[in-house]
Design a protein around this motif. Structure first.
Motif, PDB file in Angstrom:
ATOM      1  N   VAL A 173      -1.270   9.417  14.698  1.00 59.90           N
ATOM      2  CA  VAL A 173      -2.207   9.788  13.018  1.00 59.90           C
ATOM      3  C   VAL A 173      -2.354   8.625  11.423  1.00 59.90           C
ATOM      4  CG1 VAL A 173      -1.018  11.861  13.351  1.00 59.90           C
ATOM      5  CG2 VAL A 173       0.171  10.477  12.731  1.00 59.90           C
ATOM      6  N   MET A 174      -2.245   8.800  10.789  1.00 62.09           N
ATOM      7  CA  MET A 174      -2.715   8.239   9.711  1.00 62.09           C
ATOM      8  C   MET A 174      -0.929   7.841   9.504  1.00 62.09           C
ATOM      9  SD  MET A 174      -4.832   6.004   7.850  1.00 62.09           S
ATOM     10  CE  MET A 174      -4.198   4.983   6.281  1.00 62.09           C
ATOM     11  N   HIS A 175      -0.481   7.077   9.103  1.00 64.99           N
ATOM     12  CA  HIS A 175       1.005   6.647   8.958  1.00 64.99           C
ATOM     13  C   HIS A 175       0.903   5.461   8.323  1.00 64.99           C
ATOM     14  CE1 HIS A 175       1.613   5.171  13.151  1.00 64.99           C
ATOM     15  NE2 HIS A 175       1.440   4.239  12.727  1.00 64.99           N
ATOM     16  N   PHE A 176       2.572   4.342   7.634  1.00 61.80           N
ATOM     17  CA  PHE A 176       2.488   3.373   7.530  1.00 61.80           C
ATOM     18  C   PHE A 176       4.041   3.249   6.815  1.00 61.80           C
ATOM     19  CE2 PHE A 176       2.033   6.139   3.269  1.00 61.80           C
ATOM     20  CZ  PHE A 176       2.988   4.857   2.093  1.00 61.80           C
ATOM     21  N   TYR A 177       3.996   1.327   6.973  1.00 56.67           N
ATOM     22  CA  TYR A 177       5.485   1.263   6.821  1.00 56.67           C
ATOM     23  C   TYR A 177       5.449   0.935   5.913  1.00 56.67           C
ATOM     24  CZ  TYR A 177       5.194   1.873  12.417  1.00 56.67           C
ATOM     25  OH  TYR A 177       5.317   2.334  13.917  1.00 56.67           O
ATOM     26  N   ALA A 178       6.503   0.932   5.659  1.00 63.02           N
ATOM     27  CA  ALA A 178       7.379   0.500   3.768  1.00 63.02           C
ATOM     28  C   ALA A 178       8.648   0.064   3.490  1.00 63.02           C
ATOM     29  CB  ALA A 178       6.933   1.269   2.831  1.00 63.02           C
ATOM     30  N   SER A 179       8.991  -0.846   2.830  1.00 62.21           N
ATOM     31  CA  SER A 179      10.380  -1.168   2.622  1.00 62.21           C
ATOM     32  C   SER A 179      10.855   0.081   0.780  1.00 62.21           C
ATOM     33  CB  SER A 179      10.828  -2.361   2.170  1.00 62.21           C
ATOM     34  OG  SER A 179      10.174  -2.535   0.606  1.00 62.21           O
ATOM     35  N   THR A 180      12.261   0.106   0.688  1.00 61.99           N
ATOM     36  CA  THR A 180      12.234   0.446  -0.388  1.00 61.99           C
ATOM     37  C   THR A 180      12.574   0.380  -1.839  1.00 61.99           C
ATOM     38  OG1 THR A 180      14.868  -0.415  -0.075  1.00 61.99           O
ATOM     39  CG2 THR A 180      14.421   1.869   1.053  1.00 61.99           C
ATOM     40  N   ALA A 181      11.275  -0.788  -1.545  1.00 66.91           N
ATOM     41  CA  ALA A 181      11.011  -1.900  -2.803  1.00 66.91           C
ATOM     42  C   ALA A 181      10.259  -1.047  -3.408  1.00 66.91           C
ATOM     43  CB  ALA A 181      10.426  -2.900  -2.579  1.00 66.91           C
ATOM     44  N   ARG A 182       9.492  -0.744  -4.530  1.00 65.24           N
ATOM     45  CA  ARG A 182       8.812   0.063  -5.384  1.00 65.24           C
ATOM     46  C   ARG A 182       8.187   1.771  -4.958  1.00 65.24           C
ATOM     47  NH1 ARG A 182       5.966  -3.879  -8.525  1.00 65.24           N
ATOM     48  NH2 ARG A 182       5.372  -1.715  -9.680  1.00 65.24           N
ATOM     49  N   PRO A 183       9.220   2.667  -5.157  1.00 66.93           N
ATOM     50  CA  PRO A 183       8.721   4.025  -4.124  1.00 66.93           C
ATOM     51  C   PRO A 183       7.815   4.423  -5.161  1.00 66.93           C
ATOM     52  CG  PRO A 183      10.912   4.096  -5.349  1.00 66.93           C
ATOM     53  CD  PRO A 183      11.034   2.133  -5.519  1.00 66.93           C
ATOM     54  N   GLU A 184       7.400   4.093  -6.170  1.00 67.05           N
ATOM     55  CA  GLU A 184       6.347   4.761  -6.471  1.00 67.05           C
ATOM     56  C   GLU A 184       5.086   4.708  -6.196  1.00 67.05           C
ATOM     57  OE1 GLU A 184       6.780   0.700  -8.964  1.00 67.05           O
ATOM     58  OE2 GLU A 184       7.961   2.451  -7.882  1.00 67.05           O
ATOM     59  N   ILE A 185       5.170   2.873  -6.092  1.00 65.97           N
ATOM     60  CA  ILE A 185       3.539   2.893  -4.792  1.00 65.97           C
ATOM     61  C   ILE A 185       3.525   3.282  -3.303  1.00 65.97           C
ATOM     62  CG2 ILE A 185       2.879   0.719  -4.455  1.00 65.97           C
ATOM     63  CD1 ILE A 185       3.190  -0.912  -6.537  1.00 65.97           C
ATOM     64  N   THR A 186       4.933   3.303  -3.251  1.00 64.52           N
ATOM     65  CA  THR A 186       4.863   4.238  -1.453  1.00 64.52           C
ATOM     66  C   THR A 186       4.258   6.028  -1.628  1.00 64.52           C
ATOM     67  OG1 THR A 186       6.524   2.767  -0.576  1.00 64.52           O
ATOM     68  CG2 THR A 186       6.241   4.870   0.189  1.00 64.52           C
ATOM     69  N   ASP A 187       4.749   6.519  -3.108  1.00 64.72           N
ATOM     70  CA  ASP A 187       3.694   7.425  -2.715  1.00 64.72           C
ATOM     71  C   ASP A 187       2.797   7.497  -3.222  1.00 64.72           C
ATOM     72  OD1 ASP A 187       4.572  10.479  -3.927  1.00 64.72           O
ATOM     73  OD2 ASP A 187       3.180   9.975  -5.751  1.00 64.72           O
ATOM     74  N   LEU A 188       2.271   7.013  -4.057  1.00 66.85           N
ATOM     75  CA  LEU A 188       0.791   6.615  -4.560  1.00 66.85           C
ATOM     76  C   LEU A 188       0.150   6.215  -2.799  1.00 66.85           C
ATOM     77  CD1 LEU A 188      -1.165   6.139  -6.932  1.00 66.85           C
ATOM     78  CD2 LEU A 188      -0.953   3.640  -6.935  1.00 66.85           C
ATOM     79  N   LEU A 189       0.303   5.352  -2.527  1.00 64.18           N
ATOM     80  CA  LEU A 189      -0.476   4.932  -1.298  1.00 64.18           C
ATOM     81  C   LEU A 189      -0.634   6.084  -0.424  1.00 64.18           C
ATOM     82  CD1 LEU A 189      -1.814   2.597  -0.379  1.00 64.18           C
ATOM     83  CD2 LEU A 189       0.425   2.524   1.688  1.00 64.18           C
ATOM     84  N   GLY A 190       0.187   6.407  -0.527  1.00 65.82           N
ATOM     85  CA  GLY A 190       0.349   7.952   0.771  1.00 65.82           C
ATOM     86  C   GLY A 190      -0.176   8.931   0.058  1.00 65.82           C
ATOM     87  N   ARG A 191      -0.513   9.080  -0.967  1.00 66.47           N
ATOM     88  CA  ARG A 191      -1.591  10.050  -1.431  1.00 66.47           C
ATOM     89  C   ARG A 191      -2.976   9.688  -1.974  1.00 66.47           C
ATOM     90  NH1 ARG A 191      -0.683  10.851  -6.646  1.00 66.47           N
ATOM     91  NH2 ARG A 191       0.686   9.337  -7.023  1.00 66.47           N
ATOM     92  N   CYS A 192      -2.793   8.037  -1.614  1.00 61.85           N
ATOM     93  CA  CYS A 192      -4.812   7.479  -1.992  1.00 61.85           C
ATOM     94  C   CYS A 192      -5.213   7.947  -0.362  1.00 61.85           C
ATOM     95  CB  CYS A 192      -4.515   6.497  -2.408  1.00 61.85           C
ATOM     96  SG  CYS A 192      -4.442   6.594  -4.530  1.00 61.85           S
ATOM     97  N   THR A 193      -4.502   7.799   0.484  1.00 61.28           N
ATOM     98  CA  THR A 193      -4.641   7.465   2.125  1.00 61.28           C
ATOM     99  C   THR A 193      -4.517   8.341   3.160  1.00 61.28           C
ATOM    100  OG1 THR A 193      -2.556   6.437   3.175  1.00 61.28           O
ATOM    101  CG2 THR A 193      -4.204   4.412   1.908  1.00 61.28           C
ATOM    102  N   GLY A 194      -4.017   9.310   2.484  1.00 61.49           N
ATOM    103  CA  GLY A 194      -3.780  10.477   3.530  1.00 61.49           C
ATOM    104  C   GLY A 194      -2.752  10.892   4.847  1.00 61.49           C
ATOM    105  N   SER A 195      -2.115   9.638   4.423  1.00 58.39           N
ATOM    106  CA  SER A 195      -1.254   9.237   4.996  1.00 58.39           C
ATOM    107  C   SER A 195      -0.381  10.263   5.591  1.00 58.39           C
ATOM    108  CB  SER A 195      -0.259   7.701   5.234  1.00 58.39           C
ATOM    109  OG  SER A 195      -0.980   7.076   4.901  1.00 58.39           O
ATOM    110  N   VAL A 196       0.192  10.957   6.386  1.00 57.71           N
ATOM    111  CA  VAL A 196       0.451  11.808   7.099  1.00 57.71           C
ATOM    112  C   VAL A 196       2.362  11.661   6.372  1.00 57.71           C
ATOM    113  CG1 VAL A 196       0.898  13.627   8.671  1.00 57.71           C
ATOM    114  CG2 VAL A 196      -1.272  12.584   8.627  1.00 57.71           C
ATOM    115  N   LEU A 197       2.715  10.409   7.287  1.00 55.66           N
ATOM    116  CA  LEU A 197       4.047   9.440   7.832  1.00 55.66           C
ATOM    117  C   LEU A 197       4.021   8.191   6.886  1.00 55.66           C
ATOM    118  CD1 LEU A 197       6.756   9.900   9.053  1.00 55.66           C
ATOM    119  CD2 LEU A 197       5.686   8.688  11.384  1.00 55.66           C
TER     120      LEU A 197
END
Length: 367
Positions: A173-197
């Motif tokens: 499934v669509m997913h990504f790996y990220a650090s705890t830095a900039r959690p607001e961008i982590t949230d945005l990226l998920g909402r833009c790419t349709g990542s499940v995880l």
């Protein structure tokens, strides 16, 4: 828009390679967003998505507010390495080095030179640190063509605000790996790419390309305190599986990236995010199941299924011995990837399930 061709020395007399970067906006504009695909050179969903993204960026003339850099094929070494009619892609044939591991530790290279150079202004400190990173990269010794590729890639990214490294898995499934830095961008990226995880970890081991951009800032924060902010967001985006390559899918993925660029301010306006946020789980809670014997792999589940620990996900069959063993879920959570191949060797990883319970320590990335 401009195109930059970066020469790479070849591995033997009479051979050369090049790395191509496409730029929109001006050097120095912020945010600087860098996107690359094909670092694992057998993974093509990302490069095709970037091909369609570049067309959209051409059409967005007048709306580019930052500096966007796109490297659709980031690994000319791996692209040329085939064996028995199959692309190798993940590791180089000369030394078996994973193309997405072993990137320079910028904090270790630049840290001593920053002593006494950082003041009370965080923005000025960011500029000072980025300049130190660039100087450190320029002074690195190059021994192999893989070393050179790593350094040339990071020369374009050490001063970026956002770094997106587009990969894919075998079946996923669509997913990504990220650090705890900039959690607001982590949230945005998920909402833009349709990542499940979204798999979250600050130190996953191996110094992969994405982590080589966030870990240095965290290390410098530990050394110099609050004089060092967290200006960089970097991630590995897994665009589903190796066979998920189509213009329809890639065009949709490009629209999602345009929404992300607009959301971080690199475009004055663009599409709105079209999805809900990705479910965040710790990378240390993602557990791999290893084949207990070699044989034929068959599945009764698929990526995206919710599973409970011990649930049968599939089977490994030794047809010669007329023997079959189960593939049980190694933890409770989301089955997010499976191996592509329908045969396996004993000890080979077959699938991953992401859960909330921490189950692993140390190096968390596969080789």
């Amino acid at each position: 828009m401009r195109t930059e061709t970066v020469p790479l020395s070849g591995p033997s007399p009479g051979t050369t390679r090049t790395l191509t970067r496409h730029h929109w906006g001006q050097d120095g504009d912020r945010p600087k967003v860098y996107l690359q695909g094909g670092l694992h050179a057998d993974e093509m969903p990302g490069p095709l998505a970037l091909y369609h993204l570049m067309q959209l960026l051409d059409e967005a003339e007048g709306r580019i507010a930052g500096h966007v850099v796109v490297v659709p094929l980031a690994n000319p070494i791996g692209l040329s390495e085939w064996l028995l009619h199959k692309p190798v892609g993940r590791r180089d044939l000369e030394g078996a080095h994973n193309f997405n591991r072993g990137y320079p530790d910028l904090a270790a290279l630049a840290g001593d030179g920053l002593e006494g150079q950082l003041g009370p202004d965080p923005a000025a400190n960011v500029a000072t640190i980025r300049a130190a990173f660039g100087k450190a990269l320029a002074g690195m010794k190059i021994e192999t063509e893989v070393d050179e590729l790593r350094i040339r890639l990071m020369e374009a990214t050490h001063d970026a605000d956002i770094v997106l490294d587009l990969h894919c898995d075998h079946r996923a499934v669509m997913h990504f790996y990220a650090s705890t830095a900039r959690p607001e961008i982590t949230d945005l990226l998920g909402r833009c790419t349709g990542s499940v995880l979204a798999l979250i970890e600050d130190n996953s081991g191996g110094n992969a390309f994405d982590e080589a951009h966030t870990a240095p800032w965290r290390a410098l924060q530990a050394r110099f305190g609050d004089r060092v902010p967290s200006p960089c967001f970097s991630t590995t985006l897994e665009y589903r599986g190796q066979n998920d390559v189509s213009d329809t899918t890639a065009s949709g993925d490009a629209e999602g990236l345009m929404a992300f660029l607009a959301g971080v301010g690199a475009l004055t306006h663009g599409p709105a995010p079209g999805y809900g946020p990705a479910e965040e789980m710790p990378l240390a809670g993602a557990v791999e199941f290893m084949a207990p014997m070699g044989g034929i792999v068959s599945w009764v589940t698929q990526p995206g299924d919710r599973v409970i620990e011990g649930q049968v996900l599939g089977h490994v069959t030794d047809a010669t011995a007329r023997r079959r063993v189960d593939i049980p879920a190694p933890t409770t959570g989301l089955l997010f990837r499976q191996e592509l191949w329908t045969s396996c060797l004993k000890g080979q990883g077959l699938c991953h399930v992401a859960g909330l319970e921490i189950r692993r320590q140390g190096d968390l990335l596969s080789n």
